[in-house]
Structure formats: structure tokens, C-alpha cells
Design a protein around this motif. Structure first.
Motif, short mmCIF file in Angstrom:
data_model
loop_
_atom_site.label_atom_id
_atom_site.label_comp_id
_atom_site.label_asym_id
_atom_site.label_seq_id
_atom_site.Cartn_x
_atom_site.Cartn_y
_atom_site.Cartn_z
N GLY A 64 -11.89 4.91 -7.94
CA GLY A 64 -10.47 4.63 -7.79
C GLY A 64 -9.64 5.89 -7.67
O GLY A 64 -8.70 5.97 -6.87
N PHE A 65 -9.99 6.90 -8.43
CA PHE A 65 -9.31 8.20 -8.35
C PHE A 65 -9.53 8.82 -6.98
O PHE A 65 -8.61 9.33 -6.35
CB PHE A 65 -9.84 9.13 -9.45
N GLU A 66 -10.76 8.78 -6.50
CA GLU A 66 -11.11 9.41 -5.22
C GLU A 66 -10.44 8.74 -4.03
O GLU A 66 -10.03 9.40 -3.09
CB GLU A 66 -12.63 9.42 -5.03
N LEU A 67 -10.35 7.41 -4.05
CA LEU A 67 -9.84 6.68 -2.89
C LEU A 67 -8.34 6.38 -2.94
O LEU A 67 -7.74 6.05 -1.93
CB LEU A 67 -10.62 5.38 -2.69
N MET A 68 -7.75 6.42 -4.13
CA MET A 68 -6.31 6.17 -4.33
C MET A 68 -5.88 4.78 -3.84
O MET A 68 -4.78 4.59 -3.36
CB MET A 68 -5.47 7.25 -3.65
N LEU A 69 -6.75 3.81 -3.97
CA LEU A 69 -6.43 2.45 -3.54
C LEU A 69 -5.81 1.66 -4.68
O LEU A 69 -6.08 1.93 -5.85
CB LEU A 69 -7.70 1.73 -3.08
N ARG A 70 -5.01 0.67 -4.33
CA ARG A 70 -4.53 -0.27 -5.34
C ARG A 70 -5.74 -1.03 -5.88
O ARG A 70 -6.72 -1.25 -5.17
CB ARG A 70 -3.56 -1.27 -4.72
N VAL A 71 -5.64 -1.47 -7.13
CA VAL A 71 -6.77 -2.16 -7.75
C VAL A 71 -7.16 -3.40 -6.95
O VAL A 71 -8.35 -3.72 -6.83
CB VAL A 71 -6.49 -2.48 -9.23
N SER A 72 -6.20 -4.08 -6.35
CA SER A 72 -6.52 -5.27 -5.56
C SER A 72 -7.38 -4.92 -4.36
O SER A 72 -8.26 -5.71 -3.96
CB SER A 72 -5.24 -5.97 -5.11
N ASP A 73 -7.19 -3.75 -3.79
CA ASP A 73 -7.99 -3.31 -2.65
C ASP A 73 -9.32 -2.71 -3.10
O ASP A 73 -10.36 -2.94 -2.47
CB ASP A 73 -7.23 -2.29 -1.80
N LEU A 74 -9.30 -1.97 -4.19
CA LEU A 74 -10.51 -1.34 -4.70
C LEU A 74 -11.56 -2.37 -5.08
O LEU A 74 -12.73 -2.26 -4.72
CB LEU A 74 -10.16 -0.46 -5.91
N ARG A 75 -11.14 -3.41 -5.79
CA ARG A 75 -12.12 -4.39 -6.26
C ARG A 75 -12.69 -5.24 -5.12
O ARG A 75 -13.79 -5.76 -5.22
CB ARG A 75 -11.54 -5.28 -7.37
N GLU A 76 -11.98 -5.35 -4.02
CA GLU A 76 -12.45 -6.14 -2.87
C GLU A 76 -13.20 -5.29 -1.84
O GLU A 76 -13.62 -5.80 -0.81
CB GLU A 76 -11.25 -6.81 -2.18
N VAL B 55 -13.25 4.64 4.94
CA VAL B 55 -13.18 3.23 4.55
C VAL B 55 -12.01 2.67 5.35
O VAL B 55 -10.93 3.26 5.39
CB VAL B 55 -12.92 3.08 3.04
N VAL B 56 -12.23 1.55 6.00
CA VAL B 56 -11.17 0.90 6.78
C VAL B 56 -10.94 -0.49 6.19
O VAL B 56 -11.85 -1.31 6.17
CB VAL B 56 -11.55 0.81 8.27
N ILE B 57 -9.72 -0.71 5.70
CA ILE B 57 -9.39 -2.00 5.09
C ILE B 57 -7.97 -2.43 5.46
O ILE B 57 -7.16 -1.60 5.85
CB ILE B 57 -9.48 -1.95 3.54
N ALA B 58 -7.71 -3.71 5.33
CA ALA B 58 -6.34 -4.23 5.41
C ALA B 58 -5.86 -4.35 3.97
O ALA B 58 -6.46 -5.07 3.17
CB ALA B 58 -6.30 -5.58 6.10
N GLN B 59 -4.81 -3.62 3.63
CA GLN B 59 -4.30 -3.67 2.27
C GLN B 59 -3.84 -5.07 1.94
O GLN B 59 -3.16 -5.72 2.74
CB GLN B 59 -3.13 -2.71 2.09
N GLN B 60 -4.21 -5.55 0.76
CA GLN B 60 -3.81 -6.89 0.37
C GLN B 60 -2.31 -7.03 0.19
O GLN B 60 -1.74 -8.05 0.54
CB GLN B 60 -4.55 -7.30 -0.91
N LYS B 61 -1.67 -5.99 -0.33
CA LYS B 61 -0.23 -6.07 -0.60
C LYS B 61 0.59 -6.10 0.69
O LYS B 61 1.54 -6.86 0.81
CB LYS B 61 0.21 -4.89 -1.47
N THR B 62 0.21 -5.26 1.66
CA THR B 62 1.03 -5.09 2.86
C THR B 62 0.39 -5.65 4.13
O THR B 62 1.05 -5.76 5.15
CB THR B 62 1.29 -3.59 3.11
N GLY C 73 -0.55 4.86 1.66
CA GLY C 73 -0.22 3.68 2.45
C GLY C 73 1.21 3.21 2.24
O GLY C 73 1.52 2.04 2.47
N HIS C 74 2.08 4.13 1.80
CA HIS C 74 3.49 3.75 1.61
C HIS C 74 4.17 3.55 2.96
O HIS C 74 3.83 4.22 3.94
CB HIS C 74 4.22 4.82 0.81
N LYS C 75 5.13 2.65 2.98
CA LYS C 75 5.85 2.35 4.23
C LYS C 75 6.70 3.52 4.68
O LYS C 75 6.92 3.71 5.87
CB LYS C 75 6.74 1.13 4.05
N SER C 76 7.21 4.28 3.71
CA SER C 76 8.09 5.38 4.08
C SER C 76 7.93 6.54 3.12
O SER C 76 7.48 6.38 1.98
CB SER C 76 9.55 4.91 4.06
#
Length: 139
Positions: free
Chosen positions: A3-15, A26-33, A123-126
Motif C-alpha cells: 500500500g505504501f509503495e503503490l499509494m492506492l486507496r484501500v478500495s483499489d488495493l484490496r481489489e 499496474v493499470v486499474i480503474a479507480q473505484q472512487k472515480t 489520481g487526484h482530479k486537480s
């Protein structure tokens, strides 16, 4: 550590699935956005993923358990939080799933990393969103 290395939200990390790993990314669609992001794998992240795959060749998810209730499913949020908290206690640190996500960017910013690069990695919008979170301590 992943989690530290990838800086993903927990919802994305666990999936995160082994199929999401493509070369050095790693290529993913973020669950939040629902935004598709491409995260570069650090050498440490590559070693962690490779070790987990070798130990669990039939797993679909990188963070998958083999308990009776969770076979074939990603680790639950509560179990992930429990494991991270336990590791923090052993190290004498107050760790959480969110502190994993914000620690590396904070260290990078303090070391002079470009805030625009950090914002993109998170992955912030701005850029304003990243600056707000940095200024308010929200990560």
C-alpha cells in the motif's frame, strides 16, 4: 508495504488482481472515480507481488486469503485494516490504510518532489485537491 509503495486507496488495493499488472505498471480503474490510472511499480512492489504470486499461484487477487468464507475473494477492508494496525503496533507506529496512501507522497513533497507529479500519482482530479489535502493534513 504494498500500500505504501503503490499509494492506492484501500478500495483499489484490496481489489488489485495479478491481471492488473502489466510489465512495470499496474493499470486499474479507480473505484472512487472510475478513472483509469497507470501506476509504475517500484522494485519493492515488484518483489512483493512476485513473492505473493509464487506462494499463492492459484490466487486471482494479490491480497487474497484462503479462509473458508473468503476463498476466491479479495481480503476484506476490516481484515486489511486489522493487519496494518497490527504491523504498526509491532513497529511502534500508528498505521492505518489511509496513512499508507499518504505517507510516501508526504515524504516526497518534503524531499522536494514536484507536487504535480505527486497529484498525478495519487489520481487526484486537480492540483488544487492535492494542495488542499496537503495543507489540511488529509493526505
Amino acid at each position: 508495504m504494498l500500500g505504501f509503495e503503490l499509494m492506492l486507496r484501500v478500495s483499489d488495493l484490496r481489489e488489485l488482481r495479478y491481471d492488473d499488472v502489466s510489465g512495470d505498471h499496474v493499470v486499474i480503474a479507480q473505484q472512487k472515480t472510475q478513472k483509469v490510472i497507470r501506476v509504475r511499480l517500484t522494485d519493492t512492489a515488484k518483489r512483493i507481488i512476485a513473492a505473493r504470486k509464487e506462494a499463492n499461484p492459484n490466487h486471482v487477487y494479490i491480497l487474497q486469503l484462503d479462509s473458508k468464507r473468503s476463498t476466491g475473494k479479495p481480503v476484506s477492508r476490516s481484515k486489511l485494516h486489522e493487519e496494518i494496525s497490527y504491523a504498526g503496533q509491532k513497529l511502534g507506529l500508528n498505521l492505518s490504510t489511509h496513512s499508507m496512501r499518504k505517507s510516501k507522497p508526504t515524504i516526497g513533497y518534503e524531499d522536494g518532489a514536484d507536487i504535480a507529479v505527486i497529484s498525478k500519482a495519487l489520481g487526484h482530479k486537480s492540483l488544487a485537491s492535492t494542495l488542499h489535502r496537503r495543507d489540511t493534513g488529509q493526505g
